[in-house]
Motif scaffolding. Structure first.
Motif, mmCIF file in Angstrom:
data_model
loop_
_atom_site.group_PDB
_atom_site.id
_atom_site.type_symbol
_atom_site.label_atom_id
_atom_site.label_comp_id
_atom_site.label_asym_id
_atom_site.label_seq_id
_atom_site.Cartn_x
_atom_site.Cartn_y
_atom_site.Cartn_z
ATOM 1 N N THR A 1 -87.092 9.420 -48.969
ATOM 2 C CA THR A 1 -88.001 10.358 -49.624
ATOM 3 C C THR A 1 -88.743 11.109 -48.522
ATOM 4 O O THR A 1 -88.635 10.759 -47.332
ATOM 5 N N PRO A 2 -89.526 12.132 -48.870
ATOM 6 C CA PRO A 2 -90.316 12.823 -47.830
ATOM 7 C C PRO A 2 -91.214 11.881 -47.032
ATOM 8 O O PRO A 2 -91.549 12.175 -45.877
ATOM 9 N N ASN A 3 -91.575 10.751 -47.613
ATOM 10 C CA ASN A 3 -92.407 9.774 -46.888
ATOM 11 C C ASN A 3 -91.646 9.072 -45.765
ATOM 12 O O ASN A 3 -92.256 8.404 -44.918
ATOM 13 N N ASP A 4 -90.303 9.201 -45.781
ATOM 14 C CA ASP A 4 -89.472 8.564 -44.752
ATOM 15 C C ASP A 4 -89.156 9.495 -43.594
ATOM 16 O O ASP A 4 -88.356 9.160 -42.714
ATOM 17 N N VAL A 5 -89.762 10.685 -43.583
ATOM 18 C CA VAL A 5 -89.596 11.613 -42.459
ATOM 19 C C VAL A 5 -90.496 11.138 -41.317
ATOM 20 O O VAL A 5 -91.719 11.066 -41.461
ATOM 21 N N ILE A 6 -89.880 10.801 -40.183
ATOM 22 C CA ILE A 6 -90.680 10.302 -39.052
ATOM 23 C C ILE A 6 -90.858 11.359 -37.957
ATOM 24 O O ILE A 6 -91.749 11.245 -37.124
ATOM 25 N N LYS A 7 -90.023 12.384 -37.962
ATOM 26 C CA LYS A 7 -90.184 13.506 -37.032
ATOM 27 C C LYS A 7 -89.966 14.806 -37.789
ATOM 28 O O LYS A 7 -88.988 14.960 -38.514
ATOM 29 N N ASN A 8 -90.895 15.734 -37.600
ATOM 30 C CA ASN A 8 -90.835 17.032 -38.282
ATOM 31 C C ASN A 8 -91.428 18.070 -37.331
ATOM 32 O O ASN A 8 -92.553 18.545 -37.522
ATOM 33 N N PRO A 9 -90.678 18.401 -36.251
ATOM 34 C CA PRO A 9 -91.207 19.268 -35.185
ATOM 35 C C PRO A 9 -91.779 20.592 -35.681
ATOM 36 O O PRO A 9 -92.771 21.078 -35.127
ATOM 37 N N LYS A 10 -91.164 21.173 -36.709
ATOM 38 C CA LYS A 10 -91.642 22.461 -37.214
ATOM 39 C C LYS A 10 -92.731 22.298 -38.287
ATOM 40 O O LYS A 10 -93.199 23.274 -38.858
ATOM 41 N N LYS A 11 -93.080 21.029 -38.568
ATOM 42 C CA LYS A 11 -94.087 20.744 -39.598
ATOM 43 C C LYS A 11 -93.753 21.452 -40.920
ATOM 44 O O LYS A 11 -94.609 22.094 -41.546
ATOM 45 N N LEU A 12 -92.505 21.343 -41.287
ATOM 46 C CA LEU A 12 -92.045 21.961 -42.531
ATOM 47 C C LEU A 12 -92.734 21.297 -43.719
ATOM 48 O O LEU A 12 -92.923 20.075 -43.750
ATOM 49 N N LYS A 13 -93.097 22.103 -44.702
ATOM 50 C CA LYS A 13 -93.660 21.568 -45.940
ATOM 51 C C LYS A 13 -92.507 21.360 -46.918
ATOM 52 O O LYS A 13 -91.883 22.332 -47.370
ATOM 53 N N ILE A 14 -92.194 20.106 -47.236
ATOM 54 C CA ILE A 14 -91.049 19.772 -48.092
ATOM 55 C C ILE A 14 -91.542 19.553 -49.521
ATOM 56 O O ILE A 14 -92.346 18.654 -49.776
ATOM 57 N N THR A 15 -91.061 20.407 -50.441
ATOM 58 C CA THR A 15 -91.541 20.387 -51.826
ATOM 59 C C THR A 15 -90.424 20.005 -52.786
ATOM 60 O O THR A 15 -89.499 20.792 -53.015
ATOM 61 N N PRO A 16 -90.462 18.794 -53.363
ATOM 62 C CA PRO A 16 -89.459 18.414 -54.366
ATOM 63 C C PRO A 16 -89.725 19.105 -55.703
ATOM 64 O O PRO A 16 -90.869 19.151 -56.176
ATOM 65 N N LEU A 17 -88.661 19.644 -56.299
ATOM 66 C CA LEU A 17 -88.730 20.304 -57.609
ATOM 67 C C LEU A 17 -87.573 19.824 -58.472
ATOM 68 O O LEU A 17 -86.573 19.326 -57.949
ATOM 69 N N ASP A 18 -87.691 20.009 -59.778
ATOM 70 C CA ASP A 18 -86.524 19.785 -60.632
ATOM 71 C C ASP A 18 -85.376 20.626 -60.102
ATOM 72 O O ASP A 18 -85.567 21.800 -59.737
ATOM 73 N N ALA A 19 -84.185 20.050 -60.045
ATOM 74 C CA ALA A 19 -83.029 20.748 -59.450
ATOM 75 C C ALA A 19 -82.829 22.143 -60.032
ATOM 76 O O ALA A 19 -82.483 23.087 -59.306
ATOM 77 N N SER A 20 -83.050 22.286 -61.329
ATOM 78 C CA SER A 20 -82.824 23.577 -61.984
ATOM 79 C C SER A 20 -83.812 24.650 -61.534
ATOM 80 O O SER A 20 -83.584 25.849 -61.742
ATOM 81 N N GLN A 21 -84.935 24.235 -60.933
ATOM 82 C CA GLN A 21 -85.974 25.178 -60.513
ATOM 83 C C GLN A 21 -85.838 25.636 -59.063
ATOM 84 O O GLN A 21 -86.532 26.561 -58.634
ATOM 85 N N THR A 22 -84.950 25.004 -58.305
ATOM 86 C CA THR A 22 -84.856 25.342 -56.879
ATOM 87 C C THR A 22 -84.456 26.799 -56.624
ATOM 88 O O THR A 22 -85.021 27.424 -55.713
ATOM 89 N N PRO A 23 -83.527 27.387 -57.403
ATOM 90 C CA PRO A 23 -83.229 28.803 -57.143
ATOM 91 C C PRO A 23 -84.434 29.722 -57.377
ATOM 92 O O PRO A 23 -84.656 30.669 -56.619
ATOM 93 N N ARG A 24 -85.220 29.434 -58.421
ATOM 94 C CA ARG A 24 -86.392 30.264 -58.723
ATOM 95 C C ARG A 24 -87.439 30.175 -57.626
ATOM 96 O O ARG A 24 -88.229 31.108 -57.418
ATOM 97 N N SER A 25 -87.450 29.051 -56.920
ATOM 98 C CA SER A 25 -88.461 28.849 -55.884
ATOM 99 C C SER A 25 -88.218 29.725 -54.657
ATOM 100 O O SER A 25 -89.095 29.826 -53.786
ATOM 101 N N MET A 26 -87.048 30.360 -54.589
ATOM 102 C CA MET A 26 -86.692 31.136 -53.399
ATOM 103 C C MET A 26 -87.652 32.294 -53.141
ATOM 104 O O MET A 26 -87.757 32.780 -52.013
ATOM 105 N N ASN A 27 -88.366 32.745 -54.175
ATOM 106 C CA ASN A 27 -89.357 33.810 -53.983
ATOM 107 C C ASN A 27 -90.586 33.300 -53.243
ATOM 108 O O ASN A 27 -91.352 34.098 -52.675
ATOM 109 N N ASP A 28 -90.792 31.993 -53.254
ATOM 110 C CA ASP A 28 -92.027 31.422 -52.696
ATOM 111 C C ASP A 28 -91.817 30.594 -51.437
ATOM 112 O O ASP A 28 -92.777 30.355 -50.700
#
Length: 279
Positions: A170-197
């Motif tokens: 899960t995102p809690n298991d990320v131990i290195k994130n050099p770019k400090k990316l913000k990882i946002t889990p969404l319902d799979a069907s919503q991931t294409p719509r999220s591309m605007n944001d």
């Protein structure tokens, strides 16, 4: 009195004759081949309808009528199968099914392989995954197995590092994130719509197709290796039906060269027929 008995006998005879004729007509109308037609309800999600439609005529000749039942949420088809509202479903990989069974104390089983569909990274904001900047947001599917798979994809792109020996990170298991990316889990069907944001979205293949995303525009795609075997999609049934002859005929009709060509056509080459694939 005699007249009444004769009338009663005549009425009984007439009614019996009517029943015989009616039963004969029902039997005849059940199938043009003289055998009773069996309807099999198959739960699917998205564009798989076009693949399944292609095998309907072949099964119709064998007295099997495929009725497709569309779902919009990943959890629904297994719930419907487990409760007996549908007979089969075809939308998930082996890992997802195993995890769903464990979470719901169920015993649904795979009865045939269908496809393997790599996850892909899409973006409206960058042209290459290397263009990600510090603090950029990434959307990923939120169901346990596809979330883990998406995180592993990010690790394969050398964007993050995950804890080792974690089956479903899960995102809690990320131990290195050099770019400090913000990882946002969404319902799979919503991931294409999220591309605007978000900067990038990791999208399941069938969801991408339904959203009219062109696989050739993906900026990064999951690699298929020996480790990909758990991600093979399957046709699932209730455990009591794993040897059902009718359902085996359905699997046999699916696993053909004609269907493999249809899969390639529908998914524009981004999905692989998996029943003969060498992992």
């Amino acid at each position: 009195m005699k007249k009444s008995k004769k009338l009663l006998l005549f009425a009984v005879t007439l009614f019996t004759a009517f029943l015989l004729v009616s039963c004969g007509n029902n039997k005849k109308s059940s199938s043009s081949t003289g055998t009773e037609e069996k309807t099999v309800k198959v739960g699917i999600i998205g564009s798989d309808e076009r693949v399944w439609d292609s095998i309907k005529p072949q099964l119709k000749k064998k007295g099997i009528n495929i009725k497709l039942v569309q779902f919009t949420n990943y959890d629904q088809p297994d719930q419907a199968l487990n409760s007996g509202d549908i007979d089969l479903n075809s939308y998930q990989h082996i890992f997802y099914l195993n995890n769903w069974n464990k979470a719901h104390h169920a015993d649904l089983v795979p009865i045939g392989n269908t496809i393997i569909a790599p996850l892909a990274v899409y973006s409206k904001k960058i042209k290459s995954i290397k263009d990600l900047k510090k603090g950029d947001e990434v959307s990923i599917p939120n169901d346990a197995t596809n979330q883990a798979r998406a995180l592993q994809l990010l690790e394969s792109a050398k964007l993050i590092t995950l804890k080792s020996n974690v089956e479903l990170p899960t995102p809690n298991d990320v131990i290195k994130n050099p770019k400090k990316l913000k990882i946002t889990p969404l319902d799979a069907s919503q991931t294409p719509r999220s591309m605007n944001d978000v900067a990038i979205a990791i999208v399941n293949n069938n969801v991408a197709l339904d959203a009219k995303l062109d696989p050739s525009t993906a900026i990064y795609t999951e690699k298929i290796t020996k480790k990909s075997k758990p991600w093979v999609n399957i046709i699932a049934a209730q455990k009591k039906d794993k040897n059902n002859k009718t359902y085996k005929e359905v699997v046999k009709a699916y696993q053909t060269e004609a269907v493999a060509k249809k899969i390639k056509e529908v998914y524009k080459g981004s999905t692989i027929a998996a029943w003969n694939y060498k992992f």
